[in-house]
Design a protein around this motif. Structure first.
Motif, PDB file in Angstrom:
ATOM      1  N   THR A  15       0.821  -0.896  -0.393  1.00  0.00           N
ATOM      2  CA  THR A  15       0.000   0.002  -0.220  1.00  0.00           C
ATOM      3  C   THR A  15       1.162   1.519  -0.217  1.00  0.00           C
ATOM      4  OG1 THR A  15      -1.610  -1.218   0.966  1.00  0.00           O
ATOM      5  CG2 THR A  15      -1.709   1.190   0.925  1.00  0.00           C
ATOM      6  N   MET A  16       1.841   1.313   0.581  1.00  0.00           N
ATOM      7  CA  MET A  16       2.195   2.531   0.649  1.00  0.00           C
ATOM      8  C   MET A  16       3.620   2.620  -0.069  1.00  0.00           C
ATOM      9  SD  MET A  16       1.793   4.377   2.856  1.00  0.00           S
ATOM     10  CE  MET A  16       0.151   3.190   2.556  1.00  0.00           C
ATOM     11  N   LEU A  38       8.245   2.982  10.709  1.00  0.00           N
ATOM     12  CA  LEU A  38       8.754   3.432   9.863  1.00  0.00           C
ATOM     13  C   LEU A  38       8.625   4.931   8.845  1.00  0.00           C
ATOM     14  CD1 LEU A  38       5.800   0.373   8.404  1.00  0.00           C
ATOM     15  CD2 LEU A  38       8.669   0.541   8.559  1.00  0.00           C
ATOM     16  N   GLY A  39       8.351   5.851   9.585  1.00  0.00           N
ATOM     17  CA  GLY A  39       8.006   6.996   9.603  1.00  0.00           C
ATOM     18  C   GLY A  39       6.781   7.589   8.778  1.00  0.00           C
ATOM     19  N   LEU A  40       6.301   6.786   7.952  1.00  0.00           N
ATOM     20  CA  LEU A  40       4.436   6.529   7.549  1.00  0.00           C
ATOM     21  C   LEU A  40       4.052   8.822   8.352  1.00  0.00           C
ATOM     22  CD1 LEU A  40       2.756   4.005   7.474  1.00  0.00           C
ATOM     23  CD2 LEU A  40       5.254   4.374   6.073  1.00  0.00           C
ATOM     24  N   ASP A  41       3.768   9.186   7.088  1.00  0.00           N
ATOM     25  CA  ASP A  41       3.238  10.827   7.066  1.00  0.00           C
ATOM     26  C   ASP A  41       1.244  10.638   7.518  1.00  0.00           C
ATOM     27  OD1 ASP A  41       2.099  11.266   4.678  1.00  0.00           O
ATOM     28  OD2 ASP A  41       4.934  12.061   4.288  1.00  0.00           O
ATOM     29  N   ILE A  43      -0.240  12.391   5.104  1.00  0.00           N
ATOM     30  CA  ILE A  43      -0.870  11.579   3.616  1.00  0.00           C
ATOM     31  C   ILE A  43      -1.048   9.680   3.705  1.00  0.00           C
ATOM     32  CG2 ILE A  43      -0.613  11.092   1.403  1.00  0.00           C
ATOM     33  CD1 ILE A  43      -1.202  14.343   2.351  1.00  0.00           C
ATOM     34  N   ASP A  44       0.520   9.537   4.008  1.00  0.00           N
ATOM     35  CA  ASP A  44      -0.023   8.246   4.638  1.00  0.00           C
ATOM     36  C   ASP A  44      -1.448   7.189   5.213  1.00  0.00           C
ATOM     37  OD1 ASP A  44       2.279   7.414   2.771  1.00  0.00           O
ATOM     38  OD2 ASP A  44       3.840   7.960   4.489  1.00  0.00           O
ATOM     39  N   LEU A  48      -3.532   4.369   4.053  1.00  0.00           N
ATOM     40  CA  LEU A  48      -4.044   3.341   4.403  1.00  0.00           C
ATOM     41  C   LEU A  48      -5.122   3.205   5.087  1.00  0.00           C
ATOM     42  CD1 LEU A  48      -2.355   0.926   5.460  1.00  0.00           C
ATOM     43  CD2 LEU A  48      -1.039   2.462   7.661  1.00  0.00           C
ATOM     44  N   VAL A  49      -5.666   3.973   6.056  1.00  0.00           N
ATOM     45  CA  VAL A  49      -7.315   3.921   5.848  1.00  0.00           C
ATOM     46  C   VAL A  49      -8.562   3.416   5.400  1.00  0.00           C
ATOM     47  CG1 VAL A  49      -9.221   5.472   7.363  1.00  0.00           C
ATOM     48  CG2 VAL A  49      -6.814   5.420   8.307  1.00  0.00           C
ATOM     49  N   LEU A  50      -7.583   4.506   3.665  1.00  0.00           N
ATOM     50  CA  LEU A  50      -8.535   3.880   2.633  1.00  0.00           C
ATOM     51  C   LEU A  50      -8.163   2.635   1.923  1.00  0.00           C
ATOM     52  CD1 LEU A  50      -8.281   6.785   0.213  1.00  0.00           C
ATOM     53  CD2 LEU A  50     -10.389   6.187   1.989  1.00  0.00           C
ATOM     54  N   ALA A  51      -7.117   1.935   2.070  1.00  0.00           N
ATOM     55  CA  ALA A  51      -6.547   0.558   1.340  1.00  0.00           C
ATOM     56  C   ALA A  51      -7.610  -0.502   2.858  1.00  0.00           C
ATOM     57  CB  ALA A  51      -5.332   0.636   1.328  1.00  0.00           C
TER      58      ALA A  51
END
Length: 87
Positions: A15-16, A38-41, A43-44, A48-51
């Motif tokens: 996904t990312m 993992l350093g996701l932000d 926007i990520d 992720l929520v949509l996925a």
């Protein structure tokens, strides 16, 4: 539950688009959004929520403290997925 953890790690990587990371490199309790994880932000987080909604039928509210807690790590995501499957 270990199979679910592995599945979620692969899901996050796909996904990312984390091409340089393998599932084995992500710990179950590794923070997904912290610099030491993992350093996701933000926007990520939206992606992720949509996925999660698309794949697992899980709906998380934006800007909700519980949603943030569910997205903390693979382990917290696994707990969320398991609870949604039981419901």
């Amino acid at each position: 539950m270990q199979n679910l953890h592995r599945e979620l790690k692969e899901f996050i990587i796909e996904t990312m688009n984390l091409e340089d990371i393998t599932p084995d490199e992500i710990g179950d309790d590794t923070p997904l959004f912290a610099d030491d994880g993992l350093g996701l932000d933000s926007i990520d987080a939206l992606e992720l929520v949509l996925a999660l909604k698309k794949k697992y039928g899980i709906v998380l509210e934006a800007n909700d403290e519980k949603s943030r807690e569910h997205l903390r790590s693979v382990a917290t995501l696994a707990t969320l997925v398991e609870s949604s499957r039981s419901a």
